[in-house]
Each structure stands twice: as structure tokens, then as C-alpha cells.
Enzyme design. Structure first.
Site, PDB file in Angstrom:
ATOM      1  N   ASP A 125       0.838  -1.147  -0.093  1.00  0.00           N
ATOM      2  CA  ASP A 125       0.203   0.095  -0.089  1.00  0.00           C
ATOM      3  C   ASP A 125       0.915   1.316  -0.055  1.00  0.00           C
ATOM      4  OD1 ASP A 125      -2.377   1.513   0.475  1.00  0.00           O
ATOM      5  OD2 ASP A 125      -1.707   1.774   2.499  1.00  0.00           O
ATOM      6  N   GLU A 219      -1.495  -1.426  -5.787  1.00  0.00           N
ATOM      7  CA  GLU A 219      -2.626  -0.452  -6.462  1.00  0.00           C
ATOM      8  C   GLU A 219      -2.409   0.050  -7.570  1.00  0.00           C
ATOM      9  OE1 GLU A 219      -4.046   2.129  -3.205  1.00  0.00           O
ATOM     10  OE2 GLU A 219      -2.115   2.192  -2.420  1.00  0.00           O
ATOM     11  N   CYS A 271     -12.704  -4.652   5.579  1.00  0.00           N
ATOM     12  CA  CYS A 271     -12.184  -5.477   6.556  1.00  0.00           C
ATOM     13  C   CYS A 271     -11.360  -6.523   5.884  1.00  0.00           C
ATOM     14  CB  CYS A 271     -13.090  -5.821   7.631  1.00  0.00           C
ATOM     15  SG  CYS A 271     -12.501  -7.087   8.804  1.00  0.00           S
ATOM     16  N   CYS A 274     -13.351 -10.177   7.439  1.00  0.00           N
ATOM     17  CA  CYS A 274     -14.808 -10.594   7.124  1.00  0.00           C
ATOM     18  C   CYS A 274     -15.143 -10.028   5.979  1.00  0.00           C
ATOM     19  CB  CYS A 274     -15.567 -10.267   8.246  1.00  0.00           C
ATOM     20  SG  CYS A 274     -16.133  -8.499   8.784  1.00  0.00           S
ATOM     21  N   CYS A 295     -13.445  -3.626  13.322  1.00  0.00           N
ATOM     22  CA  CYS A 295     -14.408  -3.789  12.435  1.00  0.00           C
ATOM     23  C   CYS A 295     -15.696  -4.088  13.204  1.00  0.00           C
ATOM     24  CB  CYS A 295     -13.902  -5.069  11.527  1.00  0.00           C
ATOM     25  SG  CYS A 295     -15.333  -5.748  10.559  1.00  0.00           S
ATOM     26  N   CYS A 298     -16.923  -7.912  12.909  1.00  0.00           N
ATOM     27  CA  CYS A 298     -16.209  -9.005  13.470  1.00  0.00           C
ATOM     28  C   CYS A 298     -15.258  -8.732  14.765  1.00  0.00           C
ATOM     29  CB  CYS A 298     -15.394  -9.931  12.417  1.00  0.00           C
ATOM     30  SG  CYS A 298     -14.081  -8.743  11.888  1.00  0.00           S
ATOM     31  N   ASP A 305      -3.027   0.765   7.210  1.00  0.00           N
ATOM     32  CA  ASP A 305      -2.321   0.771   5.948  1.00  0.00           C
ATOM     33  C   ASP A 305      -2.011  -0.644   5.769  1.00  0.00           C
ATOM     34  OD1 ASP A 305      -2.391   3.362   5.325  1.00  0.00           O
ATOM     35  OD2 ASP A 305      -0.589   3.754   6.506  1.00  0.00           O
TER      36      ASP A 305
END
Length: 321
Positions: A125, A219, A271, A274, A295, A298, A305
């Protein structure tokens, strides 16, 4: 200059979508190209027999220039291979008077060997806070090369501007103004220092990732669009994301590894455990201030990051499947 001018108009006439040639302002950087030729059928085709050829380990013969002394990493090629052909050669001079020779080389055997497989995969990232964060949780700091030299560069540029104004008031040509030329070289060397530092850092980071992993996923950043944000433009330009991705791409191909880019949509908001997406099901979207979060689905605690890097790797694996 004349050769480039004629080539541009020839391309315009042959290729209808090439675009009308634009005239460029003359700068202190100069270069020209010449093509290597092998006319003798009796001699072997290598780096020692063409119109552009090495005379020995320290000298090269170039048409119209003659024999010139050179230095650089070419000796590794001369020591390891004897079937290299020299194609188009570019002779260039940078803004403060250093000359370079750049060659297109061809060979029937690879220039480098493929690296051994590591059975390792990683997602990265990219951000302006830290240079990159990996899916393994490693963080590489952003060196901010331009910011470290920004004050010195601004001071040198102000001095250059004053000498520019003085030369114009006195009616002197800038190329004949010795004080202006001295200061121009100072500014050029400072900018070149930043460029070299950034390139070295990006080279080291890219080759480390390629050597240690069989698959690298990043990315697909649109740097040009992001530069429109004036608050982040300088930081984005300083970090060199686009150059870094280009280095990863060609080094992966060179060493037999795999590098792909994925759409960054929702990689930060999702997340990695999940699959819950923040901003849906009555939850608020994460902002830039939220560097860590739990989250709501979950209860998994995430470093922003690292979570994004894990999602990037997951997207890359799905893309390859």
C-alpha cells in the site's frame, strides 16, 4: 536539432494520429542519436566490430566524435558476454555539463539470470505518510528527499532570479553572463542530487521486493489526477510512485517474477478478515485521520495501511485466479 525536426514531420505525414510537431524551448540539456551499423561480413558481430564500438575497457569509438574515454558499469557486460550488438546510441549533456552515452544493446542470450522462486506473495500500500506498507506489516519510511533540500534550493533559486534580473537590466545575454551561469549550475546540481537520491532509493526498494517475493501486488494509482490536489501535490511528486511502479514492472519481467496492479477501490474501507465495507449497513466511512480501527462486524482490530495492503494482495490473487 535538424534531424529531430525532419523526423517529427516525417512521422506526422506517415502516421495520421501522430499529432502536429511542437517546437520546444532550447535548454541547457543537449543530446543527439546515432545508429550502430555492421557492414563487414567477415568480422563477428559484437561490441568491438561495429561503427559504434569499444576500443578497450576505457575508450569507445563513436561516429563524428571519434575515440572518447568513458567510465561506468559497462565493464560487467564486457567481462561476461561476447555476443552483444550495439544499436541506437544517444549522446547527451545534462544541465551542468556532464556527458553521458546511452546504448541500446541486443543479445541472443539473456543479460541477467532469473531469480530463484521464494514461494512468497506480498501486497503493498503506497501512501504519503509512509512510503509503503506491506501486507506482512512492514513499514518503509518516506525519505522526503525534496523536502530536506527545499530550503537550500529556494535560497539558490532566489539568488538565480536576482542575477537574471540584473543581466536583463544591463542588456546582457544570459548565456554570456558568468554570474548567472555559475548560479544556474548550483541550482541544477541541487535538483540533480534530489533526482539521484530518489532514483537510488526506488531502485533499492523495487529490487528488494522482486528478489524476495514471487508475486508483488500494488494499487493502480492515477498520479496525474492526484496531483490536482494542491495540498498533496508536492508530497506526491516527491515520493515518486509512478516511477516506482514502472521499476517494479520491468524488474519483475527481467527476473522472472510477477507484478500486477489492482483497482484500489475500497481497499482501505474493507475489513480484510470478514469483508465488511465501512460506509455500508449504517456505518461511517473511514477518514484520513483514522489510522487504526475495529471492524464493527467481526471486531477485528486493524492498522489502516496494513489492512489495505492485505486487501490489495487478496484482489491480486483473485485477478490471477
Amino acid at each position: 536539432a535538424m534531424r529531430s525536426y525532419k523526423a517529427a514531420w516525417n512521422m506526422f505525414r506517415k502516421v495520421h494520429n501522430a499529432g502536429t510537431p511542437n517546437f520546444h524551448k532550447k535548454t541547457y540539456e543537449e543530446k543527439y542519436q546515432t545508429s550502430g551499423a555492421y557492414t563487414s561480413k567477415k568480422k563477428p558481430v559484437n561490441m568491438w566490430t561495429g561503427s559504434i564500438r569499444f576500443v578497450d575497457n576505457k575508450h569507445i569509438n563513436i561516429p563524428k566524435l571519434g575515440i572518447i574515454r568513458v567510465s561506468g558499469s559497462y565493464r560487467k557486460l564486457l567481462d561476461n558476454k561476447d555476443d552483444i550488438r550495439i544499436g541506437t546510441t544517444t549522446i547527451s549533456k545534462n544541465a551542468f555539463g556532464i556527458y553521458y552515452v546511452s546504448m541500446q544493446l541486443g543479445s541472443d542470450t539473456p543479460f541477467v539470470k532469473e531469480l530463484p522462486k521464494t514461494n512468497s506473495q506480498i501486497g503493498i500500500d503506497l501512501n504519503t505518510d509512509n512510503f509503503l506498507t506491506t501486507s506482512e506489516g512492514n513499514v518503509i519510511a518516506n525519505p522526503r528527499f525534496y523536502r530536506t533540500i527545499k530550503g537550500r534550493l529556494a535560497k539558490a533559486q532566489r539568488k538565480l532570479s536576482r542575477r537574471y534580473v540584473r543581466a536583463k537590466k544591463e542588456g546582457r545575454s544570459l548565456r554570456d553572463s558568468k554570474n548567472y551561469q555559475k548560479q544556474r549550475i548550483v541550482v541544477s546540481k541541487l535538483m540533480n542530487k534530489v533526482r539521484n537520491q530518489r532514483n537510488k532509493f526506488l531502485d533499492e526498494m523495487s529490487i528488494t521486493l522482486i528478489k524476495n517475493h514471487d508475486l508483488v501486488v500494488a494499487e493502480n494509482l492515477r498520479s496525474r489526477n492526484m496531483l490536482k490536489n494542491h495540498a498533496l501535490a508536492m508530497s506526491i511528486s516527491d515520493v515518486g510512485w509512478r516511477t516506482f511502479l514502472q521499476k517494479l514492472e520491468y524488474k519483475a519481467e527481467l527476473y522472472g517474477k510477477t507484478f500486477i496492479t489492482v483497482n484500489p477501490k475500497n481497499t482501505t474501507q474493507t475489513c480484510s478478515e470478514c469483508g465488511h465495507v465501512m460506509g455500508t449497513k449504517d456505518t461511517d466511512k473511514l477518514t484520513l485521520r483514522d489510522r487504526s480501527w475495529a471492524c464493527p462486524s467481526c471486531n477485528t482490530y486493524h492498522i489502516r495501511d496494513v489492512n489495505a495492503a492485505k486487501n490489495i494482495l487478496s484482489k491480486g490473487l483473485k485477478q490471477l485466479a
